[in-house]
Design a protein around this motif. Structure first.
Motif, PDB file in Angstrom:
ATOM      1  N   GLU A   1       7.613   6.330  -4.995  1.00 34.24           N
ATOM      2  CA  GLU A   1       6.617   6.093  -3.965  1.00 34.24           C
ATOM      3  C   GLU A   1       7.211   5.266  -2.836  1.00 34.24           C
ATOM      4  OE1 GLU A   1       6.755   3.482  -7.154  1.00 34.24           O
ATOM      5  OE2 GLU A   1       5.524   5.296  -7.300  1.00 34.24           O
ATOM      6  N   LEU A   2       6.562   5.395  -1.707  1.00 34.91           N
ATOM      7  CA  LEU A   2       7.036   4.713  -0.513  1.00 34.91           C
ATOM      8  C   LEU A   2       5.885   3.826  -0.069  1.00 34.91           C
ATOM      9  CD1 LEU A   2       9.454   4.819   1.365  1.00 34.91           C
ATOM     10  CD2 LEU A   2       8.402   6.715   2.565  1.00 34.91           C
ATOM     11  N   TYR A   3       6.165   2.525   0.159  1.00 36.00           N
ATOM     12  CA  TYR A   3       5.102   1.611   0.575  1.00 36.00           C
ATOM     13  C   TYR A   3       5.063   1.499   2.085  1.00 36.00           C
ATOM     14  CZ  TYR A   3       5.234   0.413  -4.343  1.00 36.00           C
ATOM     15  OH  TYR A   3       5.214   0.487  -5.704  1.00 36.00           O
ATOM     16  N   GLU A   4       3.883   1.251   2.584  1.00 37.43           N
ATOM     17  CA  GLU A   4       3.707   1.162   4.030  1.00 37.43           C
ATOM     18  C   GLU A   4       4.588   0.054   4.609  1.00 37.43           C
ATOM     19  OE1 GLU A   4      -0.342   0.545   5.312  1.00 37.43           O
ATOM     20  OE2 GLU A   4       0.070   1.800   7.057  1.00 37.43           O
ATOM     21  N   GLY A   5       5.277   0.355   5.691  1.00 37.56           N
ATOM     22  CA  GLY A   5       6.050  -0.642   6.414  1.00 37.56           C
ATOM     23  C   GLY A   5       7.419  -0.944   5.831  1.00 37.56           C
ATOM     24  N   GLU A   6       7.759  -0.319   4.710  1.00 39.52           N
ATOM     25  CA  GLU A   6       9.065  -0.631   4.108  1.00 39.52           C
ATOM     26  C   GLU A   6      10.110   0.408   4.527  1.00 39.52           C
ATOM     27  OE1 GLU A   6       9.765  -0.231  -0.055  1.00 39.52           O
ATOM     28  OE2 GLU A   6       8.926   1.781  -0.171  1.00 39.52           O
ATOM     29  N   THR A   7      11.365   0.093   4.216  1.00 43.91           N
ATOM     30  CA  THR A   7      12.425   1.089   4.344  1.00 43.91           C
ATOM     31  C   THR A   7      12.959   1.356   2.952  1.00 43.91           C
ATOM     32  OG1 THR A   7      13.051   0.271   6.515  1.00 43.91           O
ATOM     33  CG2 THR A   7      14.655   1.619   5.361  1.00 43.91           C
TER      34      THR A   7
ATOM     35  N   LYS B   1       0.858  -1.186   0.000  1.00 51.34           N
ATOM     36  CA  LYS B   1       0.000   0.000   0.000  1.00 51.34           C
ATOM     37  C   LYS B   1       0.894   1.237   0.000  1.00 51.34           C
ATOM     38  CE  LYS B   1      -3.125   2.310   3.078  1.00 51.34           C
ATOM     39  NZ  LYS B   1      -3.347   2.374   4.520  1.00 51.34           N
ATOM     40  N   ILE B   2       0.595   2.142  -0.914  1.00 54.28           N
ATOM     41  CA  ILE B   2       1.430   3.342  -1.006  1.00 54.28           C
ATOM     42  C   ILE B   2       1.106   4.289   0.138  1.00 54.28           C
ATOM     43  CG2 ILE B   2       1.888   5.430  -2.352  1.00 54.28           C
ATOM     44  CD1 ILE B   2       1.548   3.735  -4.863  1.00 54.28           C
ATOM     45  N   ILE B   3       2.131   4.682   0.889  1.00 50.92           N
ATOM     46  CA  ILE B   3       1.912   5.630   1.996  1.00 50.92           C
ATOM     47  C   ILE B   3       2.326   7.037   1.568  1.00 50.92           C
ATOM     48  CG2 ILE B   3       4.137   5.079   3.075  1.00 50.92           C
ATOM     49  CD1 ILE B   3       2.779   5.487   5.779  1.00 50.92           C
ATOM     50  N   LEU B   4       3.338   7.098   0.718  1.00 47.67           N
ATOM     51  CA  LEU B   4       3.817   8.412   0.291  1.00 47.67           C
ATOM     52  C   LEU B   4       4.116   8.372  -1.202  1.00 47.67           C
ATOM     53  CD1 LEU B   4       4.795  11.137   1.792  1.00 47.67           C
ATOM     54  CD2 LEU B   4       7.053  10.338   1.175  1.00 47.67           C
ATOM     55  N   GLN B   5       3.534   9.333  -1.911  1.00 48.22           N
ATOM     56  CA  GLN B   5       3.729   9.377  -3.357  1.00 48.22           C
ATOM     57  C   GLN B   5       4.354  10.722  -3.716  1.00 48.22           C
ATOM     58  OE1 GLN B   5       1.913   7.130  -5.876  1.00 48.22           O
ATOM     59  NE2 GLN B   5       3.298   8.107  -7.329  1.00 48.22           N
ATOM     60  N   VAL B   6       5.530  10.677  -4.320  1.00 44.38           N
ATOM     61  CA  VAL B   6       6.207  11.915  -4.692  1.00 44.38           C
ATOM     62  C   VAL B   6       6.198  12.021  -6.213  1.00 44.38           C
ATOM     63  CG1 VAL B   6       8.421  13.137  -4.673  1.00 44.38           C
ATOM     64  CG2 VAL B   6       7.670  11.883  -2.650  1.00 44.38           C
ATOM     65  N   ASP B   7       5.649  13.136  -6.748  1.00 45.97           N
ATOM     66  CA  ASP B   7       5.540  13.291  -8.196  1.00 45.97           C
ATOM     67  C   ASP B   7       6.257  14.538  -8.678  1.00 45.97           C
ATOM     68  OD1 ASP B   7       3.918  11.115  -9.098  1.00 45.97           O
ATOM     69  OD2 ASP B   7       2.311  11.998  -7.879  1.00 45.97           O
ATOM     70  N   HIS B   8       7.200  14.344  -9.549  1.00 44.67           N
ATOM     71  CA  HIS B   8       7.886  15.467 -10.219  1.00 44.67           C
ATOM     72  C   HIS B   8       8.329  16.549  -9.237  1.00 44.67           C
ATOM     73  CE1 HIS B   8       6.829  13.644 -13.975  1.00 44.67           C
ATOM     74  NE2 HIS B   8       5.577  13.564 -13.574  1.00 44.67           N
ATOM     75  N   LEU B   9       8.874  16.121  -8.137  1.00 42.38           N
ATOM     76  CA  LEU B   9       9.318  17.067  -7.112  1.00 42.38           C
ATOM     77  C   LEU B   9      10.541  17.855  -7.600  1.00 42.38           C
ATOM     78  CD1 LEU B   9       8.790  17.854  -4.074  1.00 42.38           C
ATOM     79  CD2 LEU B   9      10.647  16.299  -3.529  1.00 42.38           C
ATOM     80  N   LYS B  10      10.453  19.167  -7.434  1.00 46.22           N
ATOM     81  CA  LYS B  10      11.589  20.027  -7.793  1.00 46.22           C
ATOM     82  C   LYS B  10      11.898  20.942  -6.630  1.00 46.22           C
ATOM     83  CE  LYS B  10      10.704  20.343 -12.731  1.00 46.22           C
ATOM     84  NZ  LYS B  10      10.241  21.206 -13.807  1.00 46.22           N
ATOM     85  N   GLN B  11      13.160  21.102  -6.348  1.00 43.92           N
ATOM     86  CA  GLN B  11      13.562  22.057  -5.325  1.00 43.92           C
ATOM     87  C   GLN B  11      14.735  22.870  -5.851  1.00 43.92           C
ATOM     88  OE1 GLN B  11      12.819  24.044  -2.905  1.00 43.92           O
ATOM     89  NE2 GLN B  11      12.559  22.557  -1.291  1.00 43.92           N
ATOM     90  N   TYR B  12      14.444  24.114  -6.255  1.00 46.26           N
ATOM     91  CA  TYR B  12      15.491  25.011  -6.753  1.00 46.26           C
ATOM     92  C   TYR B  12      15.765  26.068  -5.703  1.00 46.26           C
ATOM     93  CZ  TYR B  12      14.441  23.228 -11.485  1.00 46.26           C
ATOM     94  OH  TYR B  12      14.244  22.443 -12.583  1.00 46.26           O
ATOM     95  N   PHE B  13      17.029  26.330  -5.450  1.00 43.75           N
ATOM     96  CA  PHE B  13      17.381  27.435  -4.557  1.00 43.75           C
ATOM     97  C   PHE B  13      18.039  28.537  -5.380  1.00 43.75           C
ATOM     98  CE2 PHE B  13      17.691  23.623  -1.833  1.00 43.75           C
ATOM     99  CZ  PHE B  13      16.712  23.956  -0.923  1.00 43.75           C
ATOM    100  N   PRO B  14      17.559  29.772  -5.269  1.00 48.49           N
ATOM    101  CA  PRO B  14      18.186  30.841  -6.041  1.00 48.49           C
ATOM    102  C   PRO B  14      19.602  31.109  -5.548  1.00 48.49           C
ATOM    103  CG  PRO B  14      16.518  31.718  -4.558  1.00 48.49           C
ATOM    104  CD  PRO B  14      16.437  30.230  -4.466  1.00 48.49           C
TER     105      PRO B  14
END
Lengths: 306, 330, 338
Positions: free
Chosen positions: B42-48, B7-20
């Protein structure tokens, strides 16, 4: 770098406007009516009123201020209430004297202060270190008017090697400059010492030792350049204190400089003169700080890059 | 792990982090450090899931962006179906009870003027997880979980050793009943014998409380020990994701291969053909065009300089972003 | 190994103590080892075991006060470094014995161009002229693999990456072709791919120059890959001294065993790591017996009351443990406590 300098120059404009504002309004709080002083004792009510009208003192304060401000930007600082001379002319006569005094004083602050700091730091907690730091502590604690008078008494009256007062030759500069620079030198000495002792603990000093360098070279070549970075800031700040000090020192040694002019003007409630004098004093201070900042930035390029 | 009930606990989509980056001239265009540049996982429940990579690859930035410790530039993060980045301050604060973090330097992240009791109490008070009268019991329970004695309650962080401080950090994270813990270099500052204790502790707690870990580390041996799946990052991009065993036994990306072969192995009898990468990691302000690794890649071809490789599933559940992964010498 | 090679460094009973308000900390408490030409000795241990203090003591670089070499000798080609004058010592530092440090970020002077930092050692020790020293320092930068060395030599450290700074440190240390290089955690602050480059570089230059290397590290992986022999330190003592093969194949001291067990393995899966319980005793208050006794699973009465010596075993391994002496009863094993 150019961007930085431009930015810093622009930043000084509001500071200077702020100074005129503060000076203008503080002078309003000072008791005493310039018109009364100008008219002289026993002048009639009408005369005083006329003078007031002529000087624009009847107008609301904010209008007086804005008029003053626009004149300042036109280069017109008004005329002295005392002798009707343009303030700017009066200031320009005295300014070089004060700058000369400040220059020699800051040289004494830097040279004496850093030398003492280095001597102390080379052998921390030794007898030399303790004595130098004790003298420095005295230098910070002693009021400059007392110190000036003592110098005057000792070198001019007793030993008669230096002139008592006045401003004619380079010999005249020595006592006032020492009086004015001593307090700063003491602070710079303490700052230099602690800064070197801090730097001496850094890894790159250990590297220099591991290279087989002599302790003297390690201090002068490797430690000092890094240690002086924070000292530069302190010197800049000291310059402000020094400008304030000229007021006292010029009075003690009867030097006809900007500081003494301001004091006299305050006593006379010569409002345009005080404003003009303080404005120039702050201009000097702002300029010096600008230089210190740029210098500091140049010395410490890494700050920007990291 | 059984794939069927993942079961997916965390879903990260097209994450961008730009610092000026600070400009040094009016005329230069505004520059950015592209710390994280369009990553999805994605991160599944209970996994590392571990994120590995070298300094500047964006692994820590990813963790911080998920927690909104730095507001991400772009992308979506869903926690249990809920869009985290769209939450307001109050909702986010509530969610922080579920998402906890353990940092590398426990000393810097514990208030030196608070006793352990105050530290734990504060955590519980903010999330209102335990009623006041029950908190003392809960604290003792927490200390028990992390292997600290009851006397620890009235002591200050500086009275503890590095390993013990990390235990306090873990107890604080556990205090609010989290579901997902982001461990940002959580054992990197510790000596090996202490590191082993903390790793065991984390593994046991995960089993006991069914925790999900996002484990950020530069240490591949530690990652191998603790992870179910591993994601490798390079210059703000994901280069490879796979199940642990698959990744360590048959890495597909040349960077992963080089990374694995660079680790000094505590076995002098093992003689390996080592891939030593040339040069340094390029600047993330102006990363290379095409594949970001092509400047250091021993196998790079013309295509790698031009086209950015997509992340593709080459083997089942094994994703890699390399144009020529199929043709690499094994 | 290098038995036939010349002995260059012999450390005997070296003690370094720190006197502070809390008392005397015996950071290094009587250690012995030797180093031959072309050989690499690893000194390994966890933080506070005294490994870095050992390396600083050899060059007499410990911060003093509060530190002081309290006993023993360091014989470099027969001369005792401990009793030398400061002037004589300076001629050795950076010339015959060099050192590189852990933090390449902070170990270079931030306001002096790196070329000058290398050149000054050459001018000092090799009496080179300004120009010759500069040219040699550019040559050294090239030798350690820095691209466009002429340009880099003029740069200040902040313009270089971490890996490059460590290369500069190495260039600086090797400029005068020393006979001994002490590398104090040279790769700990670096990323693994850069670490691999640096270790390879040190190895390569060692073969070229023929120097002996003392590799101080906490990383057993680094030891396995670079060292010929290893000294394991614990609480100011060497507890085991063996060839690298012997140490990893058959660790004898319970601490060495514990250290190896607690490492997560890169090539196999383990469910749980075997840990060493407890923590290191305070250096201000060392126990009378074996310093590892309180954490040791094999502990007997004698371990608590008497400190064991570092004793030679038949296979040439030296180990500081009662288990390998006649005093050992083995009763605990028989009782099945372990």
């Amino acid at each position: 770098m150019l961007m930085f300098i431009l930015r810093r120059v622009f930043q000084t404009i509001p500071v200077i406007i702020g100074v005129t504002f503060v000076v203008f309004f503080i002078m309003q709080l000072v008791p005493g009516d310039p018109a009364v002083l100008l008219a002289g004792e026993g002048a009639s009510k009408e005369t005083i009123e006329a003078i007031r009208e002529q000087l624009g003192l009847n107008q609301p304060l904010y209008i007086q201020y804005f008029e003053y401000l626009t004149n300042v930007f036109r280069g017109d600082l008004g005329v002295s209430l005392k002798n009707s001379q343009p303030v700017l002319d009066e200031i320009l006569v005295r300014l070089p004297i004060t700058i000369e005094l400040a220059f020699f004083s800051i040289i004494i602050t830097i040279v004496l202060g850093m030398a003492a700091g280095i001597i102390s730091a080379v052998k921390p907690y030794s007898l030399t270190d303790v004595s130098v730091m004790l003298v420095a502590l005295l230098g910070i604690s002693l009021p400059s008017f007392w110190f000036g008078l003592m110098l005057m008494y000792f070198f001019s009256v007793k030993l008669q090697v230096l002139p008592v007062a006045g401003w004619d030759s380079l010999l005249h500069v020595i006592l006032p400059a020492v009086t004015l620079g001593a307090g700063g030198a003491a602070i710079v000495a303490r700052m230099t010492r602690s800064s070197i002792l801090e730097v001496i603990r850094q890894d790159y000093i250990r590297t220099a030792r591991a290279k087989g360098l002599r302790e003297r070279i390690i201090i002068y070549k490797h430690a000092l350049r890094n240690a002086l970075i924070p000292v530069i800031t302190v010197v800049g700040l000291q310059f402000g204190a020094l400008l304030g000090g000229t007021v006292l020192v010029e009075s003690i040694f009867a030097i006809n400089g900007l500081g003494r002019m301001i004091v006299d003007a305050i006593r006379m409630r010569d409002l345009p003169m005080v404003q003009g004098g303080v404005l120039f004093a702050s201009l000097i201070f702002v300029t010096v700080n600008l230089f210190v900042d740029v210098f500091y930035r140049f010395f410490n390029k890494r700050i920007e890059l990291n | 792990m059984e794939t069927a009930e993942k079961k997916i606990i965390l879903q990260v989509d097209h994450l961008k982090q730009y610092f000026p980056v600070k400009k040094d001239s009016f005329f230069k265009p505004k520059a950015y450090v592209k710390a994280v540049d369009d990553i999805s996982f994605e991160l599944y429940e209970g996994e590392t899931l571990s994120i590995v990579g070298e300094s500047g690859c964006g692994k820590s930035t990813t963790g911080r962006a998920i927690l909104r410790l730095d507001e991400p530039t772009d992308g979506k993060v869903h926690y249990m179906g809920q869009d985290i980045l769209g939450l307001n301050k109050k909702e986010m604060r509530k969610l922080r009870g579920d998402l906890q973090v353990i940092f590398q330097d426990p000393f810097a992240s514990l208030n030196p003027r608070q006793t352990v009791k105050q530290i734990l109490n504060e955590a519980m008070a903010i999330q209102e997880v335990v009623d006041k009268p029950k908190r003392k019991d809960r604290m003792l329970e927490l200390l028990g979980y992390v292997g600290l004695s009851a006397e620890s309650l009235d002591r200050y962080p500086h009275e503890f050793s590095g390993g013990q401080r990390q235990r306090i950090g873990i107890a604080r994270a556990l205090a609010v009943d989290p579901k997902l813990i982001i461990c940002d270099e959580a054992v990197s500052a510790l000596d090996v014998s202490i590191q082993a204790q903390i790793l065991n502790l984390l593994k046991n707690l995960q089993k006991q409380f069914k925790l999900t870990f996002l484990f950020i580390s530069h240490d591949l041996s530690v990652v191998r020990h603790i992870s179910d799946r591993v994601m490798v990052m390079y210059l703000g991009k994901v280069v490879e994701i796979a199940e642990k065993k698959e990744l360590f036994d048959s890495p597909l990306h040349p960077y992963t291969q080089a990374l694995l072969s660079s680790i000094p192995v505590p076995d002098p009898t093992l003689k390996r053909d080592r891939v030593i990468l040339k040069g340094d990691v390029p600047s993330p302000i102006d990363p290379p065009r095409g594949c970001r690794f092509h400047t250091r890649c021993p196998f790079a071809v013309e295509k790698c300089k031009q086209e950015e490789p997509p992340l593709r599933e080459l083997v089942k559940n094994h994703f890699v972003s390399c144009h020529i992964a199929e043709d690499l010498p094994v | 190994m290098n038995k036939k090679n010349k002995l260059i460094l012999e450390v005997k009973g070296l003690k370094t103590h720190f006197t502070t308000k809390r008392g005397v900390s015996k950071a290094v408490d009587g250690i012995d080892f030797t180093l031959h030409k072309g050989e690499t000795l690893g000194i390994v241990g966890e933080s506070g075991c005294g490994k870095s203090m050992t390396s600083l003591s050899i060059l007499r670089l410990i911060p003093s006060p509060p530190g002081k070499i309290a006993g023993g000798s360091v014989l470099f080609k027969g001369k005792d470094l401990v009793t030398m004058t400061e002037d004589e010592m300076r001629k050795i530092r950076g010339n015959e014995i060099s050192m590189i440090f852990q933090e390449p970020m902070t170990s270079l002077n931030p306001v002096i161009p790196v070329g000058e930092q290398i050149a000054e050692a050459l001018r000092l020790h090799q009496k080179m002229g300004k120009k010759a020293a500069w040219e040699k320092s550019v040559e050294m930068l090239k030798l350690v693999g820095i691209p466009s060395p002429e340009k880099r030599a003029k740069q200040e450290p902040f313009q270089l990456s971490g890996g490059m700074r460590q290369r500069v440190m190495i260039a600086m240390a090797l400029a005068c072709t020393p006979e001994v290089l002490i590398a104090d955690e040279p790769t700990t602050a670096l990323d693994v791919t850069i670490q691999a480059q640096i270790l390879e570089l040190i190895k390569e230059l060692q073969t070229k120059i023929g120097m002996g290397v003392i590799m101080i590290t906490h990383d057993l992986g680094v030891v396995a890959e670079t060292c010929d022999k290893v000294a394991v330190m614990y609480a100011g003592n060497i507890v085991e001294h063996a060839s690298t093969e012997q140490l990893f194949a058959n660790p004898k001291h319970p601490y060495t065993q514990g250290l190896l067990n607690s490492l997560p393995k890169i090539h196999e899966d383990q469910d749980e790591l075997i840990t060493i319980d407890g923590s290191v005793p305070s250096p201000y208050n060392m126990p009378a017996g074996c310093r590892f006794a309180s954490r040791c699973p094999y502990r007997e009465d004698i371990c608590i009351t008497h400190q064991p010596n570092l004793i030679n075993q038949s296979d040439g391994v030296k180990v500081r443990c009662w288990k390998y002496t006649d005093e050992w009863t083995g009763n605990r094993d028989k009782e099945g406590v372990i």
